[in-house]
Design an enzyme around this catalytic site. Structure first.
Site, PDB file in Angstrom:
ATOM      1  N   HIS A 120       0.811  -1.219   0.000  1.00 28.86           N
ATOM      2  CA  HIS A 120       0.000   0.000   0.000  1.00 28.86           C
ATOM      3  C   HIS A 120       0.844   1.269   0.000  1.00 28.86           C
ATOM      4  O   HIS A 120       0.338   2.354  -0.288  1.00 28.86           O
ATOM      5  CB  HIS A 120      -0.983  -0.002   1.177  1.00 28.86           C
ATOM      6  CG  HIS A 120      -0.362   0.250   2.518  1.00 28.86           C
ATOM      7  ND1 HIS A 120      -0.061  -0.764   3.401  1.00 28.86           N
ATOM      8  CD2 HIS A 120       0.008   1.396   3.143  1.00 28.86           C
ATOM      9  CE1 HIS A 120       0.452  -0.251   4.505  1.00 28.86           C
ATOM     10  NE2 HIS A 120       0.501   1.060   4.373  1.00 28.86           N
ATOM     11  N   ASP A 150       0.285  -7.656   1.395  1.00 32.02           N
ATOM     12  CA  ASP A 150       0.611  -6.238   1.552  1.00 32.02           C
ATOM     13  C   ASP A 150       2.120  -6.019   1.568  1.00 32.02           C
ATOM     14  O   ASP A 150       2.647  -5.256   2.364  1.00 32.02           O
ATOM     15  CB  ASP A 150      -0.019  -5.649   2.821  1.00 32.02           C
ATOM     16  CG  ASP A 150       0.035  -4.120   2.832  1.00 32.02           C
ATOM     17  OD1 ASP A 150       0.140  -3.524   1.746  1.00 32.02           O
ATOM     18  OD2 ASP A 150      -0.003  -3.529   3.935  1.00 32.02           O
ATOM     19  N   GLY A 224       3.475   6.593   8.148  1.00 33.35           N
ATOM     20  CA  GLY A 224       4.848   6.789   7.672  1.00 33.35           C
ATOM     21  C   GLY A 224       5.762   5.670   8.115  1.00 33.35           C
ATOM     22  O   GLY A 224       6.802   5.425   7.507  1.00 33.35           O
ATOM     23  N   ASN A 225       5.372   4.961   9.193  1.00 33.35           N
ATOM     24  CA  ASN A 225       6.134   3.794   9.641  1.00 33.35           C
ATOM     25  C   ASN A 225       5.882   2.573   8.760  1.00 33.35           C
ATOM     26  O   ASN A 225       6.632   1.597   8.816  1.00 33.35           O
ATOM     27  CB  ASN A 225       5.770   3.412  11.083  1.00 33.35           C
ATOM     28  CG  ASN A 225       6.598   4.141  12.119  1.00 33.35           C
ATOM     29  OD1 ASN A 225       6.103   5.018  12.806  1.00 33.35           O
ATOM     30  ND2 ASN A 225       7.869   3.786  12.225  1.00 33.35           N
ATOM     31  N   SER A 226       4.818   2.606   7.975  1.00 32.17           N
ATOM     32  CA  SER A 226       4.460   1.455   7.145  1.00 32.17           C
ATOM     33  C   SER A 226       5.636   1.045   6.262  1.00 32.17           C
ATOM     34  O   SER A 226       6.217   1.875   5.564  1.00 32.17           O
ATOM     35  CB  SER A 226       3.262   1.793   6.265  1.00 32.17           C
ATOM     36  OG  SER A 226       2.098   1.937   7.032  1.00 32.17           O
ATOM     37  N   GLY A 282      -7.061 -26.656  -0.782  1.00 33.46           N
ATOM     38  CA  GLY A 282      -8.224 -27.333  -1.342  1.00 33.46           C
ATOM     39  C   GLY A 282      -9.230 -27.810  -0.323  1.00 33.46           C
ATOM     40  O   GLY A 282      -9.968 -28.771  -0.572  1.00 33.46           O
TER      41      GLY A 282
END
Length: 485
Positions: A120, A150, A224-226, A282
């Site tokens: 992101h 992500d 901002g730490n992402s 499955g």
């Protein structure tokens, strides 16, 4: 008396924290495994996080992105039904452009310029700039975007100069209470280090991430730490910070990180194949709750109760049956369907993996083949064209592989709606994500069947779609009564 006692207790608490912190930092200098022990000297008590930060911080980077967003200035009459009737979707104003900028963090995991961050953070970016801790900046290219975890893998060109890196820790060895540091670029103020502990493991109800199995920490994590690093006291990477729980937008002491084992797998796949190919299990099931455990005669809840098996899928080939309870996979406890999905997702395609189950009063070990999900039928992504009611709608055939890829139940069969225009939506009530089951009274599993039906009856159409597990029947006529129910 009370003040004296309170002051003494405060000093004891601070001393205890320093003792615990220092004892964990001791292993940094030697590079050996962390040994939890009480410090034996005053020098040990006075140790700080600085040696860990000096080792890890140079490998944490800031990421800046820019993208150009094109939109139109809508006419004040654009949403008026009268004008929509005559002008449809084209009734808009002049186009305009604006530049959106965002920031995040990343971690260097390859000395040759391989950087991992959150999907992101860079998704949709036209330009990506990576700023190193020493202030140098480089343009970055995307190697892999994996929305399901992500994660994104980038590469920067340093003209052959090796970069500092972080080593992956075995995140399965993390324990609640372990001291950790979060390093990133919160609010764009520059590289920042915060400290805390591992608050919880295997958090699954956090985001729409397909592989929800997060490490929770109370180290301050802010916007901002992402994409930044969560490291242990040995300076190794435990996880990639990805989300916070907050009502105000700031840190409330609840942050989440993608475990390093999943990050390692995605990075390895990106470098070796340029994509992530995960095994397919499955089979589906539900968590064994206290009520289910009581009905099964278990002394405690735990495991996954199997309630659906795909014919000829890996679980079926292994001999799994409905009603079985999966308790572990490859020796790791399975407490939820998310845990099962996570552990399967860490394995490479090929070979087998042991699955421990309870069937009735017996415990069995089954060997599940690690196979990629089949794409049968091929997805055949098609935009319908012609003078009919669904012109411009984008469709695709569902298969276990494609369903798993886009996050749809792998047991669904039919033709899925990927995109639908506003005008078609208004005329037919179709929505993106709808799955065609029948058209004009005939069952459909292929796009070509829908095209043939529209060619035969372009003016009027009846269909049944599955929407969020509910069947909706529609009869659409160019003239006369139309309805959906």
């Amino acid at each position: 008396m009370t003040n004296t006692t309170g002051s003494r207790m405060k000093k004891i608490s601070i001393t205890f924290f320093n003792i615990v912190m220092a004892s964990l930092v001791l292993g940094v200098a030697s590079g050996s495994a962390v040994e939890r022990k009480v410090p034996s000297s005053q020098a040990e008590v006075q140790l700080s996080y600085a040696p860990v930060v000096k080792r890890a911080a140079p490998a944490v980077v800031n990421i800046y992105t820019k993208r150009v967003v094109r939109s139109r200035n809508l006419s004040p009459f654009a949403n008026d039904p009268f004008f929509q009737r005559f002008f449809g979707d084209s009734f808009t104003g002049a186009p305009r452009e604006r530049v959106e900028r965002s920031l995040g963090s990343g971690v260097i995991v390859g000395a040759d310029g391989v950087v991992v961050t959150n999907h992101h953070v860079v998704n949709g970016a036209d330009e990506i700039t990576v700023a190193l801790a020493d202030k140098r900046e480089f343009d970055a290219k995307v190697i892999l975007l994996d929305e399901r975890t992500d994660l994104a893998v980038l590469r920067i060109d340093t003209a052959g100069e090796p970069l500092p890196t972080l080593t992956f820790a075995d995140s399965d060895q993390a324990e609640v209470g372990d001291l950790v540091l979060a390093i990133g670029n919160p609010f764009g103020v520059g590289q920042t280090v915060t400290s805390g502990i591992v608050s919880a493991l295997a958090r699954t109800q956090v985001s729409s991430n397909d592989y929800q199995f997060f490490i929770q920490t109370d180290a301050a994590v802010n916007p901002g730490n992402s994409g930044g690093a969560l490291i242990g006291m040995d300076g190794e990477l435990i996880g990639i910070n990805t989300a916070i729980f907050s009502r105000s937008g700031g840190s409330n002491g609840i942050g989440f990180a993608i475990p390093a084992n999943m990050v390692r797998y995605v990075v390895s796949s990106a470098l070796s194949q340029g994509k992530v190919v995960r095994p397919w299990f499955g089979a589906g099931g539900q968590m064994v709750t206290a009520d289910i455990a009581d009905s099964l005669g278990f002394d405690r809840p735990g495991g996954v109760l199997v309630d659906d098996i795909y014919p000829e899928g890996p679980a079926d080939k292994a001999g799994l049956e409905q009603g079985d309870v999966i308790v572990s996979i490859d020796g790791k406890d399975v407490s939820s369907p998310q845990a099962l999905r996570y552990y399967i997702g860490l394995e490479p395609v090929g070979g087998r993996i042991p699955l421990a189950i309870v069937r009735g009063d017996n415990t069995k070990t089954l060997w599940v083949p690690l196979e990629a999900a089949p794409e049968d039928p091929p997805r055949n992504i098609t935009t319908l064209k012609g003078k009919h009611l669904l012109s411009g709608t984008k469709l695709a055939n569902l298969s276990p592989a494609y369903a798993d890829e886009i996050g749809v139940n792998v047991y669904e069969k039919g033709v899925i709606v990927l995109e639908v225009s506003r005008s078609v939506m208004q005329r037919t009530s179709l929505r993106s994500g709808d799955i065609f089951k029948e058209v004009n009274g005939d069952k459909v599993t292929r796009v070509k069947q829908i095209k043939a039906a529209l060619d035969d009856a372009p003016v009027n159409i009846s269909f049944t779609v599955s929407r969020s597990g509910r069947l909706i029947e529609c009869v659409i006529r160019a003239r006369g009564n139309s309805y959906c129910r």
